[in-house]
Design a protein around this motif. Structure first.
Motif, PDB file in Angstrom:
ATOM      1  N   GLN A 249       0.831  -1.201   0.000  1.00 51.55           N
ATOM      2  CA  GLN A 249       0.000   0.000   0.000  1.00 51.55           C
ATOM      3  C   GLN A 249       0.869   1.256   0.000  1.00 51.55           C
ATOM      4  N   GLU A 263      -3.589   0.352  -3.309  1.00 48.51           N
ATOM      5  CA  GLU A 263      -3.597  -0.833  -2.457  1.00 48.51           C
ATOM      6  C   GLU A 263      -3.729  -2.090  -3.300  1.00 48.51           C
ATOM      7  N   LYS A 329       3.501   0.967   2.978  1.00 47.86           N
ATOM      8  CA  LYS A 329       3.285  -0.148   3.891  1.00 47.86           C
ATOM      9  C   LYS A 329       3.432  -1.489   3.177  1.00 47.86           C
ATOM     10  N   LYS A 332       2.110  -6.548   6.400  1.00 52.03           N
ATOM     11  CA  LYS A 332       2.174  -6.670   7.858  1.00 52.03           C
ATOM     12  C   LYS A 332       2.153  -5.308   8.549  1.00 52.03           C
ATOM     13  N   ASN A 333       1.856  -4.291   7.794  1.00 58.05           N
ATOM     14  CA  ASN A 333       1.696  -2.937   8.324  1.00 58.05           C
ATOM     15  C   ASN A 333       3.002  -2.276   8.746  1.00 58.05           C
ATOM     16  N   ASN A 334       4.133  -2.851   8.373  1.00 63.02           N
ATOM     17  CA  ASN A 334       5.399  -2.148   8.553  1.00 63.02           C
ATOM     18  C   ASN A 334       5.389  -0.941   7.626  1.00 63.02           C
ATOM     19  N   THR A 335       5.734   0.221   8.149  1.00 64.26           N
ATOM     20  CA  THR A 335       5.502   1.467   7.418  1.00 64.26           C
ATOM     21  C   THR A 335       6.758   2.324   7.335  1.00 64.26           C
TER      22      THR A 335
END
Length: 562
Positions: A249, A263, A329, A332-335
């Motif tokens: 994303q 996304e 992102k 796993k939402n690591n940003t």
């Protein structure tokens, strides 16, 4: 490890209505730790990656399991593309795809080989009856491989919805260990109208980025005016591998308001080529780096955009300050976040974009035709994303058709007049694309009288070439009057350095044999377990044709214990 259960129960009914799928509906099709070399939606040449590429420890032959109950709805074997592939439809109407397989489970393998021998063709596409080839979740259906357009052993796995649109398998509980933030490789600024500028430039240029202590990045201060946008080059790496994979994303915001979200959850195959519109195609062709443009231009119908406030464009006004942020992102939402401070400021000295204006303006909304006498060109409307001044010229029989830094969405048609050639010479004549390194590649040529044509979605330099050379055939483990009783396979290598291999046919004692062809290595392989021969003395014959019908024939006699 259960073998595939072939059931023939006509009373079983599949429900094709789309239903919600729980996280445990689909299982991992491999029984090894999940490590991926390619993520869903990853940017590839002319398309988005439609599944997960699952690593197989560099090996072939690992068990591949049915991810859920279902039936095999399609089997396709091709030299390129997915190679050996299985399609399994499930009771909820979704379909899973398993590609680049080495071979199928025994019962499926027997079913397919029977059809291949009946058709006398390695390449085949089958649609089994709905009451056959039924599966239970966890059945072994195939063994992993490296067939087709694969660059190394792995399993390509997809989940498609009831409209055959690929969906992100990670949304269905297919877990990949990932605690690493996406990596930013660069940020670029774009001016998007004739009066806009960034730091006194109208040219696209890369911005300097500095890391903050909290792991974010801040771009150099920029002064801008007018309609502008940004592009980012970014990749993601998971914990258990170092592959450069795609991100999940990208979200942008201006002064705290979201104005674009991209996304990767689902897309259709009909739109996947618009990946060339999402990226800075020209920059990629020059530098082999993909920049995702964070704005949506005309002729870009991609459905992967979830927010398009002002289509991601920024309208910068004089004397106003702006805080632009990009959030990148993984699943796993690591940003990773980039901040871009912008000050609206008019510049009296602007370095303008250079335009190459030619007499040949092709628009997006109309067919474009060009004729030089010996060469005709047709570019259908909708082929170009932007109105484009084309660089066209013909020197002798060499047609310079613009350059490959401009993408084509549809096939253009290029026609050569060959009326000045003798009829005999026309038989060995073809259209080829010329490269700067003197390489020539065959472009599929249609011949109608004195007009030879090709359809292609790549601009470049094309000309007429002659191929009179027959393919080469090199035996690997078979030779005249030799015994090969211990060999499990008969192996021969074939090649054609000009127009390329079109077809091949092998026989033993006059009977057709199924030979699997790997175009990456040129290897042709026959499996003696097919039991075509029953004699000790065997006559092997192989005929290979190239795309100009130049023929090569290899014959030998070998011995083998029946």
């Amino acid at each position: 490890m259960r073998a595939i259960t072939l059931l023939f129960i006509s009373s079983l009914t599949f429900c094709y209505g789309q239903k919600d799928v729980t996280k445990d509906y689909f299982m991992n099709p491999l029984d090894i730790p999940m490590v991926v070399s390619g993520t869903f939606g990853e940017l590839r040449s002319n398309h988005f990656h439609s599944g997960l590429d699952m690593k197989t420890n560099g090996e072939e032959g690992l068990n591949v399991y049915a991810a859920a109950d279902g039936r095999i709805s399609r089997i396709k074997i091709s030299h390129g593309g997915y190679g050996k592939a299985l399609y399994v439809v499930h009771p909820n109407g979704y379909t899973t795809v398993y590609a680049h397989l080495k071979k199928f489970a025994p019962e499926i393998e027997d079913f397919v080989k029977e059809k291949q021998y009946a058709k006398e063709s390695y390449e085949i596409e089958l649609f089994p009856k709905s009451n056959s080839l039924l599966l239970k979740k966890g059945d072994i259906i195939a063994y992993s491989g490296n067939t087709g357009g694969s660059s190394g052993p792995h399993l390509h796995f997809e989940i498609r919805d009831t409209r055959s649109r690929p969906m992100n398998p990670m949304n269905f509980g297919i877990e990949v260990k990932d605690t690493r933030k996406p990596i930013v490789k660069g940020l670029w600024a774009y001016t998007l109208d004739k009066n806009a500028h960034v730091n006194g430039h109208q040219k696209t240029f890369q911005l300097k980025l500095s890391p903050n202590e909290n792991g974010t990045f801040i771009a150099e201060n920029i002064e801008a005016l007018g309609k502008i946008g940004f592009g980012v080059s970014t990749i993601d790496k998971q914990d258990l591998a170092n592959n450069n994979n795609g991100v999940y994303q990208i979200t942008t915001e201006i002064n705290g308001q979201e104005n674009l979200k991209l996304e990767m959850n689902r897309f259709s195959f009909s739109e996947t080529r618009y990946a060339n519109r999402l990226i800075d195609y020209s920059y990629y062709k020059k530098n082999r780096t993909r920049i995702s443009k964070l704005f949506v231009e005309k002729n870009n119908p991609l459905t992967v955009y979830k927010t398009k406030s002002n289509n991601g464009f920024l309208n910068i006004e004089d004397s106003l300050s702006y805080n632009y942020k990009i959030h990148i992102k993984d699943f796993k939402n690591n940003t990773t976040t980039i901040e871009v401070p912008i000050l609206g400021k008019h510049s009296s000295s602007i370095i303008k974009k250079e335009k190459n204006i030619t007499p040949n303006l092709a628009t997006t909304s109309e067919n474009y035709t060009f004729n030089s006498g010996i060469v005709d060109l047709l570019i259908p409307k909708g082929s170009l994303y932007d109105d484009t001044y084309l660089d066209l010229s013909v020197t002798g029989e060499i047609a310079h058709i613009h350059n490959d830094q401009t993408p084509l969405h549809k096939n253009m048609t290029l026609v050569f007049d060959v009326s000045h050639y003798k009829e005999e010479d026309k038989k060995k004549l073809y259209i080829g694309r010329m490269y700067n390194n003197d390489k020539i590649s065959y472009s599929r040529t249609s011949k109608k009288g004195s007009r030879f044509s090709t359809r292609t979605r790549t601009f470049g330099k094309y000309s007429l070439f002659t191929d009179t050379q027959k393919p080469t055939i090199v035996p690997i483990n078979v030779s005249s009057k030799k015994w090969i009783s211990k060999a499990t396979h008969l192996k021969v290598k074939i090649n054609d350095s000009e127009s390329g291999i079109k077809s091949y046919r092998g026989t033993l004692n006059g009977k057709f044999i199924l030979m699997e062809y790997d175009y990456k290595t040129g290897m042709l392989i026959y499996d003696f377990n097919d039991d075509i021969i029953s004699d000790s003395e065997n006559n092997f014959k192989l005929v290979v044709l190239d795309n100009l019908d130049n023929r090569a024939t290899f014959e030998t006699t070998f011995y083998r214990k029946p």
